[in-house]
Design a protein around this motif. Structure first.
Motif, short mmCIF file in Angstrom:
data_model
loop_
_atom_site.label_atom_id
_atom_site.label_comp_id
_atom_site.label_asym_id
_atom_site.label_seq_id
_atom_site.Cartn_x
_atom_site.Cartn_y
_atom_site.Cartn_z
N ASN A 275 0.87 -1.28 -0.07
CA ASN A 275 -0.20 0.11 -0.02
C ASN A 275 1.00 1.14 -0.04
OD1 ASN A 275 -2.58 -1.26 -0.05
ND2 ASN A 275 -2.39 -1.68 2.08
N GLY A 276 1.91 1.24 -0.81
CA GLY A 276 2.86 2.29 -0.92
C GLY A 276 3.94 2.55 0.29
N LEU A 277 3.76 1.50 1.11
CA LEU A 277 4.78 1.67 2.34
C LEU A 277 5.80 0.73 2.31
CD1 LEU A 277 2.05 2.16 5.13
CD2 LEU A 277 3.44 3.97 4.12
N ALA A 278 7.02 0.91 2.73
CA ALA A 278 8.03 -0.11 2.84
C ALA A 278 7.95 -0.76 3.96
CB ALA A 278 9.62 0.73 3.04
N TYR A 279 8.63 -2.21 3.96
CA TYR A 279 8.48 -3.09 5.18
C TYR A 279 9.87 -3.84 5.09
CZ TYR A 279 7.09 -5.91 1.09
OH TYR A 279 7.08 -6.22 -0.10
N ASN A 280 9.93 -4.60 6.21
CA ASN A 280 11.11 -5.23 6.31
C ASN A 280 11.62 -6.28 5.20
OD1 ASN A 280 13.69 -6.16 7.75
ND2 ASN A 280 12.43 -7.73 8.85
N GLY A 281 12.62 -6.01 4.44
CA GLY A 281 13.05 -6.99 3.53
C GLY A 281 12.46 -6.69 2.13
N TYR A 282 11.85 -5.53 2.11
CA TYR A 282 11.09 -5.11 0.73
C TYR A 282 12.07 -4.93 -0.39
CZ TYR A 282 11.98 -0.25 0.43
OH TYR A 282 12.72 1.03 0.38
N LYS A 283 13.31 -4.58 -0.02
CA LYS A 283 14.22 -4.23 -1.08
C LYS A 283 14.77 -5.54 -1.93
CE LYS A 283 16.29 -0.16 1.24
NZ LYS A 283 17.51 0.30 1.70
N GLU A 284 14.40 -6.59 -1.50
CA GLU A 284 14.71 -7.93 -1.99
C GLU A 284 13.43 -8.60 -2.88
OE1 GLU A 284 15.81 -7.63 1.43
OE2 GLU A 284 17.59 -6.38 0.67
N THR A 285 12.51 -7.69 -3.22
CA THR A 285 11.20 -8.24 -3.54
C THR A 285 10.95 -7.88 -5.23
OG1 THR A 285 9.81 -6.26 -3.00
CG2 THR A 285 9.89 -8.26 -1.43
N VAL A 286 10.24 -8.54 -5.92
CA VAL A 286 10.05 -8.26 -7.37
C VAL A 286 8.67 -8.57 -7.60
CG1 VAL A 286 10.55 -10.51 -8.35
CG2 VAL A 286 10.81 -8.55 -9.74
N SER A 287 7.91 -7.87 -8.43
CA SER A 287 6.22 -8.29 -8.69
C SER A 287 6.29 -9.57 -9.61
CB SER A 287 5.76 -7.14 -9.41
OG SER A 287 4.57 -7.44 -9.95
N LEU A 288 5.23 -10.28 -9.15
CA LEU A 288 5.24 -11.52 -9.82
C LEU A 288 4.64 -11.36 -11.38
CD1 LEU A 288 3.89 -13.88 -7.17
CD2 LEU A 288 6.13 -14.13 -8.57
N ARG A 289 4.26 -9.96 -11.45
CA ARG A 289 3.81 -9.57 -12.86
C ARG A 289 4.71 -9.37 -13.89
NH1 ARG A 289 -0.77 -5.00 -11.64
NH2 ARG A 289 -2.35 -6.16 -10.62
N SER A 290 5.80 -9.34 -13.12
CA SER A 290 7.14 -8.94 -14.22
C SER A 290 8.05 -10.43 -14.47
CB SER A 290 8.40 -8.16 -13.39
OG SER A 290 7.63 -6.97 -13.02
N ILE A 291 7.86 -11.25 -13.44
CA ILE A 291 8.54 -12.56 -13.80
C ILE A 291 7.96 -13.57 -12.72
CG2 ILE A 291 10.31 -12.09 -11.97
CD1 ILE A 291 12.26 -13.63 -13.48
N SER A 292 7.85 -14.74 -13.44
CA SER A 292 7.13 -15.88 -12.61
C SER A 292 8.14 -16.54 -11.59
CB SER A 292 6.51 -16.85 -13.54
OG SER A 292 7.69 -17.60 -14.08
N GLU A 293 7.45 -17.18 -10.69
CA GLU A 293 8.34 -17.89 -9.68
C GLU A 293 9.11 -19.09 -10.32
OE1 GLU A 293 6.18 -20.15 -6.58
OE2 GLU A 293 4.40 -18.82 -6.85
N ALA A 294 8.56 -19.68 -11.20
CA ALA A 294 9.67 -20.78 -12.05
C ALA A 294 10.58 -19.93 -12.98
CB ALA A 294 8.52 -21.51 -13.08
N GLU A 295 10.45 -18.80 -13.46
CA GLU A 295 11.46 -18.19 -14.15
C GLU A 295 12.52 -17.56 -13.05
OE1 GLU A 295 8.89 -16.48 -17.75
OE2 GLU A 295 9.09 -15.20 -15.85
N ILE A 296 12.28 -17.13 -11.78
CA ILE A 296 12.95 -16.58 -10.86
C ILE A 296 14.04 -17.79 -10.36
CG2 ILE A 296 13.24 -15.88 -8.41
CD1 ILE A 296 10.59 -14.45 -8.92
#
Length: 323
Positions: A275-296
């Motif tokens: 919801n527009g807010l940072a949280y612990n560990g958010y810097k190591e995240t990526v949207s699943l709209r950009s890449i799938s679990e399998a591709e990661i």
């Protein structure tokens, strides 16, 4: 992909049970038609007052409760835990929103505080207007606390407050350490002597977790030890463990984690906020709209296979049970 078989009332009942509910009305035979259900939790308002839901919505929750009251309680408990662990503030009231000013007690100076908000605390602000999150003891008392904790502060370096690093010597092994006194309730003073925790020269895990309500995947590292609680904390905060890879030494796991995140950012994929807010560990995240679990995971495995020959090899393994 094979089409999911059509579900009958018994199948819908089983799916609802996994989501903490049971049907009141007969399942209408289609996932897009609402029908009345109730919560299985005693004394929950959702049990006393049945509510309509769609089976498609229950499936989209992916294991979370189908009862809105139960989901609200879980989120409120998570916010309370964050307020305590991050802000060292013990709330007096239910935290219904991260922007809600919360009345509570500062767990450092035990004065009543009226103004802290969880979104401010998550962004790094202090929760107490009285001590600003920096409790100050008399110098001799601070040194007694430090010795009881397990280290001897440098006699030539004055004590400032319990949130400022205070260099000294570990009493167990004589290592140099510079902890904050306010960490004495959560860990030992010396990172080199800690029995558990991530260390670059000890076995480690690189893991992939996802959070479906955010549409986010996260890559991370932790110690490879039965008493590791990092994955449990992720699970408690709504993340689901999908893959894990073990490394004989943590430095290789860390290097792979960093190269993976850098590759995401190089492709213009930003971290996922809540919801527009940072949280612990958010810097190591990526949207699943950009890449799938399998591709990661395919990219992670490919990168791991290209490690230099002198580096110890990594081994992909199933996700630990119970997470």
């Amino acid at each position: 992909m094979a089409k999911r078989p059509k579900t009958d009332h018994a199948g819908a009942t089983a799916e609802l049970a996994e989501a903490g509910c049971e049907p009141v009305d007969q399942y209408p035979g289609r996932t897009s038609i609402p029908f009345a259900v109730r919560c299985l939790v005693e004394r929950c308002p959702g049990r006393e007052a049945p509510f309509p839901t769609y089976l498609s919505q229950v499936r989209a929750l992916r294991g979370d409760s189908a009862c809105q009251h139960c989901r609200d309680r879980r989120r409120a408990n998570e916010r309370r835990a964050d307020m305590i662990s991050r802000g060292r503030v013990l709330p007096m009231e239910i935290i219904r929103d991260v922007k809600q000013p919360v009345r509570g007690w500062c767990m450092r100076c035990w004065n009543v505080v009226d103004k802290p908000r969880l979104d401010n605390i998550r962004s790094g602000q202090r929760g107490c207007e009285h001590c600003s999150g920096k409790m100050k003891f008399p110098d001799e008392k601070a040194r007694r606390l430090a010795r009881a904790w397990g280290y001897e502060p440098d006699p030539d370096i004055p004590y400032e407050n319990d949130a400022t690093k205070w260099p000294g010597t570990c009493l167990a092994e004589g290592h140099f350490c510079a902890p904050n006194l306010n960490m004495r309730f959560q860990s030992g003073p010396c990172g080199s002597c800690a029995e558990y925790g991530f260390k670059s020269d000890r076995p480690a895990l690189l893991y992939l977790v996802v959070k479906f309500d955010l549409g986010a995947a996260k890559i991370g590292i932790c110690e490879d030890h039965p008493k590791n609680n990092r994955l449990y904390e992720h699970h408690r905060n709504g993340w689901t463990l999908r893959k894990a890879m073990s490394f004989p030494v943590g430095r290789d796991a860390h290097a792979l984690e960093q190269s993976t995140v850098k590759s995401w950012r190089a492709r213009g994929w930003s971290p996922v906020l809540d919801n527009g807010l940072a949280y612990n560990g958010y810097k190591e995240t990526v949207s699943l709209r950009s890449i799938s679990e399998a591709e990661i995971w395919a990219e992670v495995c490919e990168e791991a296979s290209q490690q230099s020959p002198e580096s110890p090899g990594a081994t992909s393994q199933p996700a630990p049970a119970g997470i």
